[in-house]
Design a protein around this motif. Structure first.
Motif, short mmCIF file in Angstrom:
data_model
loop_
_atom_site.label_atom_id
_atom_site.label_comp_id
_atom_site.label_asym_id
_atom_site.label_seq_id
_atom_site.Cartn_x
_atom_site.Cartn_y
_atom_site.Cartn_z
N LYS A 191 0.84 -1.20 0.00
CA LYS A 191 0.00 0.00 0.00
C LYS A 191 0.87 1.25 0.00
N ASP A 192 1.92 1.26 0.84
CA ASP A 192 2.86 2.38 0.90
C ASP A 192 4.28 1.83 0.86
N PRO A 193 4.93 1.88 -0.30
CA PRO A 193 6.28 1.29 -0.44
C PRO A 193 7.31 1.88 0.52
N HIS A 194 7.08 3.10 1.03
CA HIS A 194 8.04 3.72 1.93
C HIS A 194 7.89 3.27 3.38
N ASP A 195 6.81 2.55 3.67
CA ASP A 195 6.51 2.14 5.04
C ASP A 195 6.93 0.69 5.25
N ASP A 196 7.85 0.46 6.19
CA ASP A 196 8.34 -0.91 6.46
C ASP A 196 7.24 -1.80 7.02
N ASP A 197 6.20 -1.22 7.58
CA ASP A 197 5.10 -2.00 8.15
C ASP A 197 3.84 -1.95 7.30
N THR A 198 4.00 -1.60 6.05
CA THR A 198 2.84 -1.43 5.19
C THR A 198 2.07 -2.73 4.97
N GLU A 199 0.80 -2.61 4.74
CA GLU A 199 -0.04 -3.76 4.40
C GLU A 199 0.02 -3.97 2.89
N TRP A 200 -0.05 -5.22 2.49
CA TRP A 200 -0.09 -5.56 1.06
C TRP A 200 -1.53 -5.86 0.67
N PHE A 201 -1.96 -5.35 -0.48
CA PHE A 201 -3.35 -5.52 -0.92
C PHE A 201 -3.40 -6.14 -2.31
N CYS A 202 -4.50 -6.85 -2.57
CA CYS A 202 -4.72 -7.46 -3.89
C CYS A 202 -5.46 -6.46 -4.77
N ASP A 203 -5.07 -6.40 -6.05
CA ASP A 203 -5.73 -5.47 -6.96
C ASP A 203 -7.02 -6.03 -7.57
N LYS A 204 -7.42 -7.28 -7.13
CA LYS A 204 -8.65 -7.87 -7.67
C LYS A 204 -9.64 -8.32 -6.61
N CYS A 205 -9.15 -8.68 -5.43
CA CYS A 205 -10.04 -9.19 -4.39
C CYS A 205 -9.75 -8.51 -3.06
N PRO A 206 -10.52 -8.75 -2.01
CA PRO A 206 -10.33 -8.04 -0.74
C PRO A 206 -9.16 -8.51 0.11
N VAL A 207 -8.37 -9.44 -0.36
CA VAL A 207 -7.27 -10.00 0.46
C VAL A 207 -6.27 -8.91 0.86
N ARG A 208 -5.89 -8.94 2.15
CA ARG A 208 -4.85 -8.06 2.69
C ARG A 208 -3.86 -8.93 3.46
N ILE A 209 -2.58 -8.63 3.35
CA ILE A 209 -1.55 -9.41 4.04
C ILE A 209 -0.61 -8.46 4.78
N ALA A 210 -0.27 -8.81 6.01
CA ALA A 210 0.65 -8.00 6.80
C ALA A 210 2.07 -8.08 6.22
N ASN A 211 2.83 -7.03 6.38
CA ASN A 211 4.17 -6.98 5.80
C ASN A 211 5.11 -8.02 6.41
N ASN A 212 4.93 -8.33 7.70
CA ASN A 212 5.82 -9.33 8.32
C ASN A 212 5.61 -10.71 7.70
N GLN A 213 4.38 -11.00 7.23
CA GLN A 213 4.14 -12.27 6.54
C GLN A 213 4.84 -12.29 5.19
N VAL A 214 4.80 -11.14 4.50
CA VAL A 214 5.47 -11.03 3.19
C VAL A 214 6.97 -11.21 3.38
N LYS A 215 7.54 -10.56 4.39
CA LYS A 215 8.98 -10.68 4.64
C LYS A 215 9.38 -12.12 4.96
#
Length: 566
Positions: free
Chosen positions: A365-389
């Motif tokens: 959502k905000d590339p400059h934020d280390d704790d940013t949430e990740w969002f899907c551009d097609k569905c409501p899915v949201r993922i925490a940044n620590n899961q992505v890391k």
């Protein structure tokens, strides 16, 4: 080109011309050395400016054409890497203190201080800009007792401490360089408590003080009533370590050894993930750096290079910059979640739990934020940044494990690419690196030579090359930073194209059908472009190797054109 005119100093007739600004030069009689040097500095197409955000930085003082030399300068100081990984500290290979050639520790020592050298006749041993600067200090240490113990040798001879020592000694031999060195940013307060600060304390600061500097100054206080080597308290040494951490440029020598160097002007260029300059080193002239315009640069534009890897994703680049340089990059690429439409950091959405994957793309959502949430551009899915890391950390380990294998096979690369496509966007930088490795194995690995590749596999290689090219053309359109990557892609693309077209020519002849030569002309264009972008890499062995391969392929293609009478 000669031109007649007046000397700018004494009005004498002069036929010399400044190659940088094209003005009439000095006549070179009474004032050649001093005034010509001053003039060369004044006519460089740059000026050093200052801002609260950037500190000191460099901008163009006039329009600069692409591929123009902006400036050339010698380093203030050069030496072995100031920071080493644990595995490097355990290697018995040491850079010669005179010339940095790799030598085995304990085999041969300097006749005066006994530090590792390649030869007693090494030119760098007496050079005051290299070992000649520190030899008198190093010989004051207690001699090592057990020379058969590699661990003891590695602890006694710490190459990462030499650059700091050389910096300290500049004030005694080269006070002007010392002054320029101290003008560089150190981020002293930001470094405190960091991993690099603690390592510098253990491996460099305490080591130099305990083994050399404190002892020398204590002795000189007794005999002369003063410190022989001033400015070498812990805080002074940490400041120098900070200057190296923030400003030093890595120099990869043809021998495979990596050293560090500090430059008075080059170290002031700001970072950009889409830089407008690149640089080369002259290994025959004590690592002089030449800064070159990677594209046309307008007057007033800031000059920039890149401090990180261009093929890293935004979060990796930000982590490196914050950890080592203490700032956040706000360039257009970093501000865009899609990274200029390349999706080089994007993940594949697997959809909500217990539902079919939506086929969407996950973006920060905000590339400059280390704790940013990740969002899907097609569905409501949201993922925490620590899961992505966590996911990317596991993927990175798997990719590195495969890439560092001695004999990585085509099958292994293909399988891992297919596996990662379940989680990553097809353009993701981890998949990019695997594909870049794969296209070089198609056509060379046993069982996958050009003659053995099926038309389907040749087409797959061509498509893969075009996919990679579409990414580098966006993030590095002028091949400033990725010239070697781009040159290899273009070279492999023409190899696959020519092989594919040869088979079409044979089939056309057998069936007495016309043949369209367009793709062969395209292959010729790939080679021309490859040769052009690889010119930036003539100073490294791999670059020379591929330039030679491109020249051979050009000759082979010319022969093919003659055979088919084009």
């Amino acid at each position: 080109m000669e031109t007649s005119g007046k000397c700018a100093v004494c009005d004498a007739e002069c036929k010399l011309k400044c190659t940088a600004c094209k003005c009439v030069s000095y006549c070179g009689i009474e004032h050649q050395k001093k005034d010509w040097k001053t003039h060369k500095l004044e006519c460089r197409p740059l000026e050093i400016a200052h801002s609260d955000e950037l500190g000191r930085y460099v901008r163009a003082s006039r329009d600069i054409k692409a591929k123009s030399v902006i400036f050339t300068e010698a380093p203030l100081i050069a030496g072995p890497k100031w920071c080493m990984d644990d595995y490097e500290r355990q290697e018995p290979i040491f850079p010669c203190v005179g010339c940095f050639r790799p030598v085995r520790i304990g085999d041969l020592g300097c006749p005066k201080c006994n530090w590792p050298i390649c030869s007693p006749t090494c030119e760098g041993l007496e050079n005051p800009q290299f070992h000649g600067l520190e030899c008198a200090v190093l010989r004051t240490a207690r001699p090592i007792q057990d020379k058969s113990n590699i661990k003891s040798l590695l602890d006694h001879y710490r190459s990462e401490a030499l650059l700091t020592l050389r910096c300290v000694l500049l004030q005694l031999k080269y006070p002007q360089k010392w002054k320029q060195l101290l003008e560089l940013e150190s981020h002293e307060e930001d470094r405190k408590g960091t991993k690099y600060f603690e390592e510098a304390e253990q491996r460099i600061v305490s080591y130099l003080k305990a083994n050399y500097l404190d002892k020398i100054n204590a002795e000189s206080l007794k005999t002369e009533g003063r410190n022989l080597i001033p400015n070498c308290e812990s805080k002074d040494l940490h400041r120098l370590c900070g200057i190296m951490e923030v400003n030093a440029l890595n120099v990869n020598l043809p021998t495979g050894v990596e050293i560090c160097a500090l430059y008075p002007t080059a170290c002031l260029l700001e970072h950009s993930c889409m830089p407008n300059c690149f640089y080369t080193f002259d290994f025959t002239k004590h690592y002089k750096i030449t800064m070159i315009a990677g594209r046309d640069i307008k007057k007033g534009e800031n000059l920039s290079i890149m401090y990180t890897h261009m093929l890293w994703g935004t979060q990796m680049r930000h982590e490196h910059l914050m950890t080592n340089k203490y700032f956040v990059c706000k360039c257009p690429r970093c501000a865009d979640p899609t990274e200029l439409g390349t999706y080089i950091s994007a993940l594949k959405c697997i959809g909500p739990e217990e539902e079919i994957a939506c086929g969407g793309t996950l973006l920060p959502k905000d590339p400059h934020d280390d704790d940013t949430e990740w969002f899907c551009d097609k569905c409501p899915v949201r993922i925490a940044n620590n899961q992505v890391k966590f996911l990317l950390s596991n993927i990175e380990e798997e990719v590195d494990a495969l890439m560092f294998e001695r004999e990585t096979t085509v099958k292994q690369l293909e399988d891992l690419i297919e596996k990662l496509k379940q989680f990553l966007h097809p353009n993701h930088f981890h998949i990019f690196s695997l594909k870049h490795s794969l296209i070089q194995r198609y056509g060379t690995q046993i069982g996958y030579s050009s003659a053995e590749l099926s038309e389907e596999m040749l087409k797959r290689k061509i498509d893969m090359c075009n996919e990679l090219l579409s990414i580098v053309d966006v993030i590095d359109p002028y091949a400033i930073r990725l010239s070697l990557y781009t040159g290899i892609i273009l070279y492999e693309l023409q190899l696959a194209t020519v092989e594919y077209e040869k088979r079409k020519i044979t089939a056309a002849k057998e069936n007495n059908e016309p043949y369209d030569y367009e793709e062969l002309y395209n292959a010729e264009g790939y080679l021309r472009r490859a040769k052009c972008v690889l010119e930036n890499n003539v100073d490294i062995p791999q670059g020379k190797k591929f330039i030679e391969a491109v020249v051979r392929s050009s000759e082979n293609l010319e022969t093919l054109f003659e055979q088919i009478k084009l």
